[in-house]
Design a protein around this motif. Structure first.
Motif, short mmCIF file in Angstrom:
data_model
loop_
_atom_site.label_atom_id
_atom_site.label_comp_id
_atom_site.label_asym_id
_atom_site.label_seq_id
_atom_site.Cartn_x
_atom_site.Cartn_y
_atom_site.Cartn_z
N UNK A 127 -24.41 -33.74 15.34
CA UNK A 127 -24.33 -32.84 14.19
C UNK A 127 -24.96 -31.49 14.50
N UNK A 128 -24.42 -30.47 13.90
CA UNK A 128 -25.04 -29.15 14.02
C UNK A 128 -26.31 -29.15 13.20
N UNK A 129 -27.29 -28.27 13.52
CA UNK A 129 -28.55 -28.27 12.78
C UNK A 129 -28.36 -28.21 11.27
N UNK A 130 -27.55 -27.32 10.76
CA UNK A 130 -27.15 -27.35 9.35
C UNK A 130 -26.02 -26.36 9.14
N UNK A 131 -25.23 -26.55 8.08
CA UNK A 131 -24.09 -25.68 7.86
C UNK A 131 -24.47 -24.25 7.50
N UNK A 132 -25.72 -24.01 7.17
CA UNK A 132 -26.18 -22.67 6.80
C UNK A 132 -27.14 -22.21 7.89
N UNK A 133 -26.67 -21.49 8.90
CA UNK A 133 -27.45 -21.25 10.11
C UNK A 133 -28.77 -20.54 9.90
N UNK A 134 -28.88 -19.67 8.91
CA UNK A 134 -30.12 -18.92 8.71
C UNK A 134 -31.08 -19.61 7.74
N UNK A 135 -30.81 -20.85 7.40
CA UNK A 135 -31.60 -21.57 6.41
C UNK A 135 -32.44 -22.63 7.10
N UNK A 136 -33.76 -22.44 7.13
CA UNK A 136 -34.65 -23.38 7.80
C UNK A 136 -35.08 -24.49 6.86
N UNK A 137 -35.41 -25.62 7.45
CA UNK A 137 -35.95 -26.73 6.68
C UNK A 137 -37.43 -26.48 6.42
N UNK A 138 -37.89 -26.86 5.24
CA UNK A 138 -39.30 -26.72 4.87
C UNK A 138 -39.78 -28.02 4.23
N UNK A 139 -41.05 -28.34 4.37
CA UNK A 139 -41.59 -29.43 3.55
C UNK A 139 -41.81 -28.93 2.13
N UNK A 140 -41.61 -29.78 1.15
CA UNK A 140 -42.00 -29.41 -0.22
C UNK A 140 -43.51 -29.53 -0.32
N UNK A 141 -44.15 -28.44 -0.64
CA UNK A 141 -45.62 -28.44 -0.64
C UNK A 141 -46.20 -29.20 -1.83
N UNK A 164 -39.29 -34.56 -0.48
CA UNK A 164 -40.16 -34.21 0.65
C UNK A 164 -39.72 -32.97 1.41
N UNK A 165 -38.42 -32.69 1.45
CA UNK A 165 -37.94 -31.55 2.25
C UNK A 165 -36.99 -30.71 1.41
N UNK A 166 -36.81 -29.47 1.85
CA UNK A 166 -35.90 -28.56 1.16
C UNK A 166 -35.41 -27.52 2.15
N UNK A 167 -34.31 -26.88 1.79
CA UNK A 167 -33.78 -25.78 2.59
C UNK A 167 -33.85 -24.50 1.77
#
Length: 575
Positions: free
Chosen positions: A17-31, A222-225
């Motif tokens: 799989x590609x990292x994600x379909x939205x290339x400029x969108x990084x994964x973050x933890x929900x704080x 736990x995670x978000x983009x």
């Protein structure tokens, strides 16, 4: 804790799989779950969380929603602690549409939590917070502030007051450090987490786990983009598996191993990005926020309040000033007030989350907070807030004026704390409560008792702080707060900076004033009137009147000198 075997890797025939379909969108933890969702309850921290929670899921599989009684019975905890778990989970859930979030307080016990959200919440109770960086000369620091309180070790042996003056903020974990730590935790435990959400393929055994789109969406806890979390990119739409799925057709389940590989790729990319950012900051010139800047006058300088890229605003390092922020001045709906000293801070905005950390000798007024407030490592601070829930940890000689619909939570090494009733003048909290809590909560808050006087004390030791503690201390209960003497109670004046827009009186407060405090206020006002009348009618000779007048002027000058800085800042605002 054990790391159970990861789901089997995808076969060579399966496309990566590609990292994600939205290339400029990084994964973050929900704080939010890591900052406001950790509870120091020993029975919630399991030696082997994966196996324990798999058994819990199997036991409760027929209960898609877990109520208070079922939770208390299953985990062998008290009803108070079970209710605290549900209240805390509701305050950090990622979905505003969840019935637990929308439930009124009287309904929470019966509405219960989604089993999958509850499992994720219980799993992260094993999380350990990031320790501060070591001071370059820790021996010298210890010699300056020798003590044995909870502040030592955690704040590099500095009290909050010394923390500000020594500029040791640079030795505390930055937001980037904490995010990297949370991502590393998720990276290590993601295989276990997915195994708790996945389902076995019928007829193929436990080894073949798949994840449905519905199960995958629970990872949003736990995670978000994106930078705005739940307001940004939908988790399923950020994946190559479920993006553009037909809403009228159930999406095909995806092998858990494939999801695991994809998430790890994204976490690795995010960690690389954070590492580069931290390295550039450490190798470059010091940023404005790291310098020991003299805080002269209250203003809207970016030195003092800086919006983060993740939707939070930081108010940091305010010293010997008055400071005000309205909703239009803040980015996002979360605020962190850090290391402020000898100041008066007004945050006149509806908020979702608020954190007050490492402050001393300050008065802090928070607008209505719809989710949670955390006050930690503060000394001689007065906090005035209307909120759903408040957690107070490791504070000394503070006074809290609270309007809360849940029991205030007292944890850690607290000393000489006082609690009192929320009241303010010249502000309309009802408007902000409507915006931050919702009309349902407002209706309930206006008709129910404020729970400011019913704190819940947990343990002195926080098992999430990564520190070593003496044997037996973990069983000691935190010191609670005593009720402020009604004779010491007073309304909090919000200066009328904004004209008629913010003019109001105590009748605008959503919580009715308790009888003891109302009687005290009326008695003080009556006594003041009597004193004024006696002074006007006193049959004194001219020389005695002059002596009395001089004495009053001297006392007023002493008071004015002690409060000159605050009054000068206030006059600047009112101009």
């Amino acid at each position: 804790m054990t790391d159970s075997a990861e789901p089997p890797s995808t076969s060579a025939a399966e496309p990566k799989p590609t990292p994600n379909p939205i290339p400029n969108c990084l994964i973050h933890p929900r704080r939010e779950p890591f900052e406001h969702g950790l509870l120091p309850i020993p029975k919630l921290i399991f030696p082997d969380p994966t196996q324990t929670l798999i058994q819990l899921r199997q036991k409760l599989v027929s209960n898609p929603r877990v109520d208070t009684a079922t939770l208390a019975d299953t985990l062998q905890i008290s009803a108070d602690h079970a209710r605290l778990v549900l209240d805390t989970l509701a305050s950090v859930l990622h979905s505003e549409a969840d019935p637990l979030v929308k439930a009124q307080p009287g309904e929470i016990d019966f509405v219960g939590a989604d089993l999958r959200d509850l499992i994720l919440f219980l799993y992260i109770q094993s999380y350990k917070k990031l320790l501060p960086r070591t001071h370059k000369d820790s021996a010298a620091v210890a010699d300056v502030w020798p003590s044995t309180s909870a502040f030592d070790g955690y704040l590099s042996a500095l009290s909050p007051l010394q923390l500000v003056r020594s500029n040791s903020r640079r030795f505390m974990p930055s937001q980037a450090d904490e995010e990297a730590h949370q991502l590393s935790y998720l990276q290590k435990h993601m295989a276990n987490i997915l195994s708790l959400l996945a389902e076995p393929v019928e007829g193929e055994g436990e080894e073949s786990l798949v994840l449905t789109m519905e199960g995958f969406e629970h990872l949003g806890f736990l995670i978000q983009f994106g930078d705005k979390g739940s307001e940004g990119v939908s988790l399923s739409q950020a994946t190559p598996f479920f993006a553009n799925s037909d809403p009228d057709m159930p999406a095909v389940p995806v092998p858990a191993a494939q999801v695991h590989d994809w998430i790890l790729q994204n976490i690795a990319s995010a960690l690389e990005h954070i590492t580069e950012r931290i390295s550039a900051k450490e190798n470059g010139p010091p940023s404005v926020s790291d310098q020991d800047v003299a805080m002269a006058d209250a203003c809207t300088s970016s030195i003092k309040a800086s919006p983060s890229a993740r939707g939070s605003s930081f108010i940091e390092g305010i010293s010997k000033s008055s400071y005000v922020k309205q909703a239009s001045d803040l980015k996002g709906s979360s605020v962190k007030v850090l290391n402020c000293h000898d100041s008066v801070i007004y945050i006149l905005a509806p908020l979702r989350y608020a954190t007050i950390y490492g402050c001393s000798d300050a008065t802090i007024f928070l607008g209505a907070v719809g989710k949670a407030v955390r006050i930690e490592h503060c000394e001689r601070v007065h906090v005035i807030t209307a909120a759903k829930r408040v957690c107070i940890a490791n504070c000394r000689e503070c006074v809290f004026f609270l309007g809360v619909t849940q029991r205030p939570l007292m944890v850690g090494d607290n000393h000489k704390l006082q609690k009192s009733f929320y009241v303010s003048i010249r502000w309309h909290p009802t408007i902000h409560i409507t915006q931050s809590w919702g009309s349902t909560w407002l209706k309930w808050a206006l008709t129910q008792l404020n729970r400011w006087d019913d704190p819940l004390a947990l343990g002195v030791v926080d098992p999430h702080d990564s520190l070593s503690h003496p044997a037996g201390v973990s069983d000691v209960q935190a010191e609670s707060a005593t009720r402020l003497d009604p004779d010491q109670f007073t309304s909090f004046l919000i200066p009328n900076w904004f004209g008629s827009e913010s003019t109001g009186s105590t009748k605008d407060n959503p919580f009715p004033l308790p009888e003891a405090y109302m009687s005290s206020q009326q008695r003080n006002q009556k006594n003041l009137g009597v004193i004024k009348q006696l002074l006007r009618e006193a049959p004194l000779e001219e020389n005695r009147k002059r002596e009395l007048s001089c004495a009053l002027h001297l006392l007023f000058k002493d008071w004015l000198y002690g409060n000159f800085r605050y009054l000068r800042k206030r006059s600047l605002f009112e101009e």
